[in-house]
Design a protein around this motif. Structure first.
Motif, PDB file in Angstrom:
ATOM      1  N   THR A   1       0.847  -1.204   0.000  1.00  0.00           N
ATOM      2  CA  THR A   1       0.000   0.000   0.000  1.00  0.00           C
ATOM      3  C   THR A   1       0.880   1.250   0.000  1.00  0.00           C
ATOM      4  N   PHE A   2       0.379   2.289  -0.672  1.00  0.00           N
ATOM      5  CA  PHE A   2       1.108   3.567  -0.688  1.00  0.00           C
ATOM      6  C   PHE A   2       0.158   4.687  -0.296  1.00  0.00           C
ATOM      7  N   ASP A   3       0.658   5.674   0.423  1.00  0.00           N
ATOM      8  CA  ASP A   3      -0.071   6.928   0.625  1.00  0.00           C
ATOM      9  C   ASP A   3       0.567   7.910  -0.344  1.00  0.00           C
ATOM     10  N   VAL A   4      -0.239   8.457  -1.231  1.00  0.00           N
ATOM     11  CA  VAL A   4       0.333   9.294  -2.295  1.00  0.00           C
ATOM     12  C   VAL A   4      -0.482  10.564  -2.529  1.00  0.00           C
ATOM     13  N   THR A   5       0.161  11.509  -3.213  1.00  0.00           N
ATOM     14  CA  THR A   5      -0.565  12.636  -3.784  1.00  0.00           C
ATOM     15  C   THR A   5       0.046  12.898  -5.158  1.00  0.00           C
ATOM     16  N   LEU A   6      -0.470  13.910  -5.850  1.00  0.00           N
ATOM     17  CA  LEU A   6       0.055  14.239  -7.182  1.00  0.00           C
ATOM     18  C   LEU A   6       0.739  15.592  -7.154  1.00  0.00           C
ATOM     19  N   THR A   7       1.761  15.731  -7.997  1.00  0.00           N
ATOM     20  CA  THR A   7       2.424  17.026  -8.170  1.00  0.00           C
ATOM     21  C   THR A   7       2.465  17.327  -9.668  1.00  0.00           C
ATOM     22  N   ASP A   8       2.840  18.570  -9.994  1.00  0.00           N
ATOM     23  CA  ASP A   8       3.111  18.843 -11.410  1.00  0.00           C
ATOM     24  C   ASP A   8       4.529  18.329 -11.710  1.00  0.00           C
ATOM     25  N   LEU A   9       4.994  18.516 -12.932  1.00  0.00           N
ATOM     26  CA  LEU A   9       6.297  17.946 -13.302  1.00  0.00           C
ATOM     27  C   LEU A   9       7.451  18.589 -12.535  1.00  0.00           C
ATOM     28  N   ALA A  10       7.219  19.832 -12.041  1.00  0.00           N
ATOM     29  CA  ALA A  10       8.266  20.518 -11.265  1.00  0.00           C
ATOM     30  C   ALA A  10       8.241  20.090  -9.796  1.00  0.00           C
ATOM     31  N   GLY A  11       7.260  19.280  -9.411  1.00  0.00           N
ATOM     32  CA  GLY A  11       7.207  18.784  -8.039  1.00  0.00           C
ATOM     33  C   GLY A  11       6.293  19.593  -7.120  1.00  0.00           C
ATOM     34  N   LYS A  12       5.508  20.513  -7.714  1.00  0.00           N
ATOM     35  CA  LYS A  12       4.591  21.323  -6.889  1.00  0.00           C
ATOM     36  C   LYS A  12       3.301  20.522  -6.667  1.00  0.00           C
ATOM     37  N   GLU A  13       2.949  20.377  -5.391  1.00  0.00           N
ATOM     38  CA  GLU A  13       1.760  19.574  -5.068  1.00  0.00           C
ATOM     39  C   GLU A  13       0.490  20.170  -5.652  1.00  0.00           C
ATOM     40  N   LEU A  14      -0.356  19.319  -6.164  1.00  0.00           N
ATOM     41  CA  LEU A  14      -1.666  19.767  -6.628  1.00  0.00           C
ATOM     42  C   LEU A  14      -2.552  19.989  -5.411  1.00  0.00           C
ATOM     43  N   VAL A  15      -3.515  20.889  -5.558  1.00  0.00           N
ATOM     44  CA  VAL A  15      -4.443  21.127  -4.452  1.00  0.00           C
ATOM     45  C   VAL A  15      -5.415  19.955  -4.399  1.00  0.00           C
ATOM     46  N   MET A  16      -5.534  19.353  -3.224  1.00  0.00           N
ATOM     47  CA  MET A  16      -6.446  18.221  -3.029  1.00  0.00           C
ATOM     48  C   MET A  16      -7.548  18.632  -2.063  1.00  0.00           C
ATOM     49  N   PRO A  17      -8.646  17.907  -2.018  1.00  0.00           N
ATOM     50  CA  PRO A  17      -9.744  18.275  -1.109  1.00  0.00           C
ATOM     51  C   PRO A  17      -9.329  18.306   0.364  1.00  0.00           C
ATOM     52  N   THR A  18      -8.330  17.467   0.730  1.00  0.00           N
ATOM     53  CA  THR A  18      -7.840  17.490   2.117  1.00  0.00           C
ATOM     54  C   THR A  18      -6.321  17.360   2.086  1.00  0.00           C
ATOM     55  N   ALA A  19      -5.704  17.697   3.225  1.00  0.00           N
ATOM     56  CA  ALA A  19      -4.262  17.458   3.364  1.00  0.00           C
ATOM     57  C   ALA A  19      -4.056  15.988   3.718  1.00  0.00           C
ATOM     58  N   PHE A  20      -2.800  15.537   3.761  1.00  0.00           N
ATOM     59  CA  PHE A  20      -2.480  14.142   4.091  1.00  0.00           C
ATOM     60  C   PHE A  20      -3.049  13.776   5.462  1.00  0.00           C
ATOM     61  N   ASP A  21      -3.766  12.660   5.503  1.00  0.00           N
ATOM     62  CA  ASP A  21      -4.313  12.103   6.743  1.00  0.00           C
ATOM     63  C   ASP A  21      -5.397  12.974   7.399  1.00  0.00           C
ATOM     64  N   ASP A  22      -5.944  13.955   6.651  1.00  0.00           N
ATOM     65  CA  ASP A  22      -7.053  14.761   7.225  1.00  0.00           C
ATOM     66  C   ASP A  22      -8.369  14.034   7.030  1.00  0.00           C
TER      67      ASP A  22
END
Ligand SMILES: C[C@@H](N)C(=O)N[C@H](C)C(=O)O
Length: 153
Positions: free
Chosen positions: A132-153
């Motif tokens: 299992t992985f906990d993941v999010t997405l970034t753009d190609l430069a490594g900037k995190e995309l805005v998600m509905p919640t932060a990690f583990d919220d």
């Protein structure tokens, strides 16, 4: 005596047929793929930032003392495949957690004993099994995309 030998023979026959069928259906593949690998050896595109290796997680504590993300080879291969597809679309995967030792899970569960959010310590489950992985997405430069919640919220 003859009875015992016959029962033994029947046992071997069942085992042989079972194994033969599993080999033919590729069911042994999972066993062969069950070794652990470093995620970054299969794809350089992943960004690894293990949140539980820092106090920057919901516990406010360092949960484990390693910063290399590892997981079962089969799961890492699937993640690498997803990473390849996403890269073509302009995204990268940031990994916040991968394999988590049972000792770390115990620590998490002691702090937050709610199995709907933190799994019970069990080496055959999820992060503790290395699948299992906990993941999010970034753009190609490594900037995190805005998600509905932060990690583990
Ligand atoms: C705590 C959260 N990041 C998580 O990984 N939860 C699942 C259920 C787990 O503990 O395996």
């Amino acid at each position: 005596m003859v009875k015992v030998t016959l029962v033994k023979f029947a046992g071997y026959l069942v085992k042989y047929l079972y194994n033969k069928e599993n080999v033919l259906e590729g069911k042994y593949m999972q066993t062969q793929l069950s070794d652990f690998v470093n995620l970054q050896t299969l794809t350089e595109d992943l960004i690894i930032e293990l949140a539980y290796a820092t106090p920057n997680n919901f516990t406010g504590q360092v949960v484990y003392d390693f910063t290399t993300a590892i997981a079962r080879r089969g799961s890492v291969q699937k993640l690498a495949e997803a990473s390849k597809i996403l890269k073509k679309q302009g995204y990268r995967i940031k990994v916040w957690d991968a394999y988590r030792p049972v000792s770390a899970q115990l620590k998490l569960f002691e702090i937050y004993p709610d199995p709907t959010f933190v799994a019970k310590p069990n080496p055959n489950f999820s992060h503790q099994k290395g699948v299992t992985f906990d993941v999010t997405l970034t753009d190609l430069a490594g900037k995190e995309l805005v998600m509905p919640t932060a990690f583990d919220d």
